[in-house]
Design a protein around this motif. Structure first.
Motif: not given
Length: 447
Positions: A329-338
């Motif tokens: 599984a590849i979990f993707v997020t950006n740098m936004g705190v929410p």
């Protein structure tokens, strides 16, 4: 007049043929074969002149039907609807057939075959012109049919096979038939399925999924399939400039439990991978149950070296069940705190449910030194180390607008290099072949 009868388990092919033949077609669902050929025969109209058998009928069922039909309806024209496979030669050698039609043949090719067979039946006294209740397109002199058929073993990807005077089958190639083939999966060979997950929309999850499939296809050409399981607003085909004729709704249909039928629902990309397109609307997406998605993933793993699943944002039922059927599984997020806090919550939920994959890869997308957060801050918020940082880059949007995977559009771009490192985590042998990539990029440049 119901000159044509179709015996099939494919609702999709039935619908298409009804659109072509209208009231001239009678349909007997293949499920009646459970009770033997006679159960089908009782439902075949007496005025039938041409029988189409398939798709999704096995050899024994087809053989029983051919024998029963030709015994009861003398002079009947028989067409098997089936893709080219290694055993098709045996079918044509052993059964009394007049033609083989691919379920993927175009409407024009399909009607051309039906009209030619009708004219041959008329010319040989097996039918009258009024039996077909429609103008026939071809002249009798153009019909070199004979009664028996033998498939040319050298022919590949047959769309339509018609019978010639030399007892060899002439192959009329449909321009819509692809030139690629599916590489076989050796028994016991490992297959990997990778889910790409994000806590919210807009994290770049789809971009990661597309480029992962592209990179894996370099080491496993035509043995990678990308599933757009974002059932509400999936946009993989738009990002790749593809125009699919079938979608995930068709891929989870009961008829697609047959491997051959399933492969007809795929869309091929020129970079050597296949796509299962998302549902064309949220309403149709609701037809895809979580269990059917799980079954689709398992079925694809039996035929492809790599299965990449682009999921719906969040942890809905479909995403959770996908996690039960993948290896990575590849979990993707950006740098936004929410987004970071949402990912931490996802990890806590998955750990509690026992669904956290052992092969977990955490990607922070669109990193920016001016975001006010460092990577250490990001790790503290989500409570886990970061595996890959993908820097913010305008090349990502440019590639998407051009319909080209980023790693084949601008190999030198920092974001492309970072995404390449994700590919290497799954397949360490997937090092880029620079000259090949640059040639592909030029081939996609506008004229």
């Amino acid at each position: 007049m119901t000159a044509y009868v179709l015996v099939s388990r494919s609702a999709e092919f039935e619908t298409r043929l009804r659109g072509l033949l209208g009231e001239r077609l009678s349909v007997v669902p293949g499920e009646f074969l459970t009770f033997g050929p006679e159960a089908v025969m009782d439902r075949v109209p007496e005025d039938t002149r041409v029988a189409l058998l398939g798709p999704v009928l096995n050899y024994e069922e087809t053989k029983g039907l051919v024998e029963a039909l030709t015994a009861r309806h003398r002079g009947l024209g028989v067409i098997v609807v089936r893709e080219q496979r290694s055993d098709l030669e045996d079918w044509v050698d052993e059964l009394e057939l007049h033609a083989v039609l691919s379920p993927e043949a175009s409407d024009e090719t399909t009607m051309g075959l039906l009209d030619r067979l009708a004219m041959w039946l008329i010319a040989n006294g097996r039918a009258d012109e009024h039996d077909f209740d429609a103008p026939l397109a071809l002249e009798i002199d153009d019909m070199p049919f004979i009664e028996s058929a033998r498939l040319d073993a050298e022919s590949a990807l047959v769309s339509v096979a018609t019978v010639s005077d030399s007892n060899d089958v002439e192959v009329a190639t449909d321009p819509d038939v692809p030139e690629w083939e599916f590489p076989p999966i050796q028994a016991g060979s490992p297959t990997d399925a990778i889910a790409v997950i994000a806590p919210k929309g807009g994290q770049g999850k789809t971009t990661i999924a597309i480029n992962l499939a592209t990179g894996l296809a370099e080491v496993a050409p035509n043995s990678v399939v990308l599933v757009d399981a974002d059932l509400q607003f999936g946009d993989i085909t738009a990002a790749l400039s593809l125009s699919p004729t079938r979608t995930i709704v068709d891929a989870v249909d009961e008829a697609a439990t047959d491997e051959l039928v399933l492969k007809t629902t795929l869309t091929h990309h020129e970079d050597g991978f296949f796509v299962v397109a998302s549902a064309p609307s949220p309403e149709l997406g609701d037809r895809v149950s979580p269990l059917s998605l799980a079954r689709l993933i398992d079925q694809l793993r039996a035929s492809f070296r790599y299965v990449v699943v682009d999921t719906t944002p969040g942890l809905g039922e479909h995403t959770l069940i996908a996690l039960e059927h993948v290896t990575d599984a590849i979990f993707v997020t950006n740098m936004g705190v929410p987004s970071l806090r949402a990912m931490r919550t996802e990890f806590e939920i998955l750990t509690k449910l026992g669904l956290m994959p052992s092969n977990r890869h955490i990607v922070v997308n669109q990193t920016d030194k001016n975001s006010g957060l460092s990577i250490r801050d990001v790790e503290n918020i989500i409570g886990a180390p970061i595996d890959v940082e993908v820097p913010k880059s305008s090349a990502v949007l440019l590639a998407s607008n051009r319909g080209v995977p980023l790693i084949h559009d601008d190999v030198r771009d920092p974001a492309a290099r970072a995404i390449r490192s994700i590919v290497l985590r799954i397949a360490p042998e997937a090092f880029p072949k620079r000259s090949k990539i640059q040639r592909r990029r030029r081939s996609n440049e506008p004229e």
